[in-house]
Design a protein around this motif. Structure first.
Motif, PDB file in Angstrom:
ATOM      1  N   ARG A   1       0.850  -1.196   0.000  1.00  0.00           N
ATOM      2  CA  ARG A   1       0.000   0.000   0.000  1.00  0.00           C
ATOM      3  C   ARG A   1       0.882   1.242   0.000  1.00  0.00           C
ATOM      4  N   ARG A   2       0.275   2.362  -0.327  1.00  0.00           N
ATOM      5  CA  ARG A   2       0.987   3.631  -0.218  1.00  0.00           C
ATOM      6  C   ARG A   2       0.086   4.638   0.483  1.00  0.00           C
ATOM      7  N   HIS A   3       0.697   5.483   1.307  1.00  0.00           N
ATOM      8  CA  HIS A   3      -0.036   6.438   2.117  1.00  0.00           C
ATOM      9  C   HIS A   3       0.378   7.860   1.728  1.00  0.00           C
ATOM     10  N   PRO A   4      -0.576   8.708   1.347  1.00  0.00           N
ATOM     11  CA  PRO A   4      -0.218  10.102   1.070  1.00  0.00           C
ATOM     12  C   PRO A   4       0.173  10.815   2.350  1.00  0.00           C
ATOM     13  N   LEU A   5       1.115  11.744   2.248  1.00  0.00           N
ATOM     14  CA  LEU A   5       1.666  12.408   3.427  1.00  0.00           C
ATOM     15  C   LEU A   5       1.468  13.911   3.380  1.00  0.00           C
ATOM     16  N   HIS A   6       1.299  14.495   4.557  1.00  0.00           N
ATOM     17  CA  HIS A   6       1.451  15.923   4.749  1.00  0.00           C
ATOM     18  C   HIS A   6       2.876  16.171   5.238  1.00  0.00           C
ATOM     19  N   PRO A   7       3.488  17.271   4.859  1.00  0.00           N
ATOM     20  CA  PRO A   7       4.830  17.563   5.383  1.00  0.00           C
ATOM     21  C   PRO A   7       4.751  18.035   6.823  1.00  0.00           C
ATOM     22  N   PRO A   8       5.837  17.950   7.555  1.00  0.00           N
ATOM     23  CA  PRO A   8       5.841  18.509   8.907  1.00  0.00           C
ATOM     24  C   PRO A   8       5.635  20.019   8.851  1.00  0.00           C
ATOM     25  N   PRO A   9       4.950  20.604   9.820  1.00  0.00           N
ATOM     26  CA  PRO A   9       4.653  22.046   9.769  1.00  0.00           C
ATOM     27  C   PRO A   9       5.884  22.920   9.612  1.00  0.00           C
ATOM     28  N   GLU A  10       7.018  22.512  10.199  1.00  0.00           N
ATOM     29  CA  GLU A  10       8.216  23.349  10.120  1.00  0.00           C
ATOM     30  C   GLU A  10       8.795  23.416   8.711  1.00  0.00           C
ATOM     31  N   LEU A  11       8.323  22.549   7.814  1.00  0.00           N
ATOM     32  CA  LEU A  11       8.804  22.582   6.438  1.00  0.00           C
ATOM     33  C   LEU A  11       8.058  23.610   5.583  1.00  0.00           C
ATOM     34  N   MET A  12       6.884  24.038   6.038  1.00  0.00           N
ATOM     35  CA  MET A  12       6.100  24.973   5.254  1.00  0.00           C
ATOM     36  C   MET A  12       6.850  26.298   5.090  1.00  0.00           C
ATOM     37  N   GLY A  13       6.880  26.797   3.855  1.00  0.00           N
ATOM     38  CA  GLY A  13       7.561  28.054   3.564  1.00  0.00           C
ATOM     39  C   GLY A  13       9.043  27.892   3.280  1.00  0.00           C
ATOM     40  N   CYS A  14       9.569  26.679   3.423  1.00  0.00           N
ATOM     41  CA  CYS A  14      10.994  26.457   3.165  1.00  0.00           C
ATOM     42  C   CYS A  14      11.221  26.060   1.710  1.00  0.00           C
ATOM     43  N   TRP A  15      12.490  25.957   1.349  1.00  0.00           N
ATOM     44  CA  TRP A  15      12.873  25.620  -0.020  1.00  0.00           C
ATOM     45  C   TRP A  15      13.039  24.123  -0.174  1.00  0.00           C
ATOM     46  N   LEU A  16      12.551  23.605  -1.291  1.00  0.00           N
ATOM     47  CA  LEU A  16      12.790  22.221  -1.664  1.00  0.00           C
ATOM     48  C   LEU A  16      13.734  22.217  -2.853  1.00  0.00           C
ATOM     49  N   ALA A  17      14.836  21.493  -2.723  1.00  0.00           N
ATOM     50  CA  ALA A  17      15.760  21.311  -3.841  1.00  0.00           C
ATOM     51  C   ALA A  17      15.300  20.072  -4.603  1.00  0.00           C
ATOM     52  N   ILE A  18      14.751  20.290  -5.808  1.00  0.00           N
ATOM     53  CA  ILE A  18      14.158  19.210  -6.587  1.00  0.00           C
ATOM     54  C   ILE A  18      15.270  18.351  -7.175  1.00  0.00           C
ATOM     55  N   TYR A  19      15.269  17.086  -6.810  1.00  0.00           N
ATOM     56  CA  TYR A  19      16.327  16.157  -7.211  1.00  0.00           C
ATOM     57  C   TYR A  19      15.748  15.123  -8.171  1.00  0.00           C
ATOM     58  N   ALA A  20      16.282  15.071  -9.398  1.00  0.00           N
ATOM     59  CA  ALA A  20      15.846  14.080 -10.385  1.00  0.00           C
ATOM     60  C   ALA A  20      16.498  12.741 -10.066  1.00  0.00           C
ATOM     61  N   THR A  21      15.710  11.751  -9.748  1.00  0.00           N
ATOM     62  CA  THR A  21      16.247  10.443  -9.382  1.00  0.00           C
ATOM     63  C   THR A  21      16.555   9.614 -10.625  1.00  0.00           C
ATOM     64  N   ARG A  22      17.123   8.443 -10.397  1.00  0.00           N
ATOM     65  CA  ARG A  22      17.416   7.535 -11.514  1.00  0.00           C
ATOM     66  C   ARG A  22      16.147   6.895 -12.062  1.00  0.00           C
ATOM     67  N   GLU A  23      15.098   6.829 -11.229  1.00  0.00           N
ATOM     68  CA  GLU A  23      13.870   6.165 -11.650  1.00  0.00           C
ATOM     69  C   GLU A  23      13.201   6.951 -12.779  1.00  0.00           C
ATOM     70  N   TYR A  24      12.612   6.200 -13.694  1.00  0.00           N
ATOM     71  CA  TYR A  24      11.832   6.783 -14.786  1.00  0.00           C
ATOM     72  C   TYR A  24      10.457   6.133 -14.737  1.00  0.00           C
ATOM     73  N   ASP A  25       9.454   6.946 -14.454  1.00  0.00           N
ATOM     74  CA  ASP A  25       8.093   6.463 -14.227  1.00  0.00           C
ATOM     75  C   ASP A  25       7.384   6.288 -15.564  1.00  0.00           C
ATOM     76  N   ALA A  26       7.282   5.037 -16.015  1.00  0.00           N
ATOM     77  CA  ALA A  26       6.634   4.781 -17.308  1.00  0.00           C
ATOM     78  C   ALA A  26       5.157   5.150 -17.272  1.00  0.00           C
ATOM     79  N   ASP A  27       4.504   4.985 -16.106  1.00  0.00           N
ATOM     80  CA  ASP A  27       3.089   5.355 -16.017  1.00  0.00           C
ATOM     81  C   ASP A  27       2.900   6.856 -16.192  1.00  0.00           C
ATOM     82  N   ALA A  28       3.905   7.646 -15.781  1.00  0.00           N
ATOM     83  CA  ALA A  28       3.804   9.098 -15.937  1.00  0.00           C
ATOM     84  C   ALA A  28       3.764   9.493 -17.409  1.00  0.00           C
TER      85      ALA A  28
END
Length: 246
Positions: free
Chosen positions: A58-85
């Motif tokens: 199963r997979r569970h959707p997540l909310h981020p921790p409150p202290e993360l709100m308003g902060c920067w996310l460095a978007i990292y391209a992984t090795r995975e390639y999602d064929a369904d996407a």
């Protein structure tokens, strides 16, 4: 990390102060390309629970921790390639994603501020204002969306993988800031990918011509029987056939 089941879904919540921290945010390709090149501005984050006896994975959707709100996310391209996407982007947005060999991998490709988190049921954008959330013709990618603002694409910065939402390696920060500055000043521009749609499927082969039907033979016509009596034969000259004659 908070589990989505422990949160109150009274409505979306938004950052109240701008954070300065930078956190590692891995994202499979080609979602990174949709984010950096085609206006996607929400992401869906899940925790995966492996299958065990009597229970499927199963997979569970997540909310981020409150202290993360308003902060920067460095978007990292992984090795995975999602064929369904690839199929989802094609059906939902008429986008033909570049192949795995083209898109950068194992590298930071963009920065964005985590601005808001909402669920499908209570977000006004889920009712048609934002096409990335749930476009017509395809299913939604999730029920909890992380909305990004102030997105800045920069020259890919190769780096090793790290745990999701871990603080960015301090040794990478100076180089990352420099690349962000160069992109903002227009010194570096995102690479444009020439997209080639797959060739259309060949037309279906025409069915073979049907053989001409063999004409039926003409109907046989029977002559009517003549049962009338035959008159007796009269004298016949033998014309010497039997040695006689004059």
């Amino acid at each position: 990390m908070q589990d989505v089941r422990s949160l109150n879904f009274a409505g979306p919540y938004r950052y109240t102060s701008r954070g300065t921290g930078v956190f590692h945010f891995p994202l499979a390709r080609p979602w990174t390309w949709a984010l950096t090149h085609h206006g996607m501005w929400n992401v869906f984050v899940h925790d995966h629970e492996p299958a065990r006896q009597g229970m499927p994975a199963r997979r569970h959707p997540l909310h981020p921790p409150p202290e993360l709100m308003g902060c920067w996310l460095a978007i990292y391209a992984t090795r995975e390639y999602d064929a369904d996407a690839v199929d989802w982007l094609r059906k939902g947005h008429d986008l033909e994603a570049p192949g795995a060999s083209v898109l950068p991998a194992r590298a930071y490709v963009a920065m964005a501020r985590l601005a808001e988190v909402s669920t499908l049921g209570n977000d006004y954008r889920s009712f048609g204002a934002d096409p990335w959330w749930k476009p017509a013709g395809v299913s939604s990618r999730g029920t909890v969306a992380w909305w990004l603002e102030e997105l800045q694409v920069f020259e890919p910065l190769e780096a090793p993988e790290a745990p999701r939402l871990a603080p960015l390696d301090p040794e990478l920060l100076p180089e990352l800031r420099e690349r962000v500055r160069m992109a903002r000043d227009g010194i570096w521009r995102p690479e444009q990918y020439v997209l080639q749609r797959p060739p259309p499927p060949p037309p279906p082969e025409a069915p073979p011509p049907r053989p001409k039907p063999t004409p039926a033979p003409p109907a046989r016509r029977e002559l009517p029987a003549d049962d009338s009596p035959v008159p007796p034969m009269g004298p016949v000259e033998q014309l010497g056939l039997f040695g006689g004659g004059s």
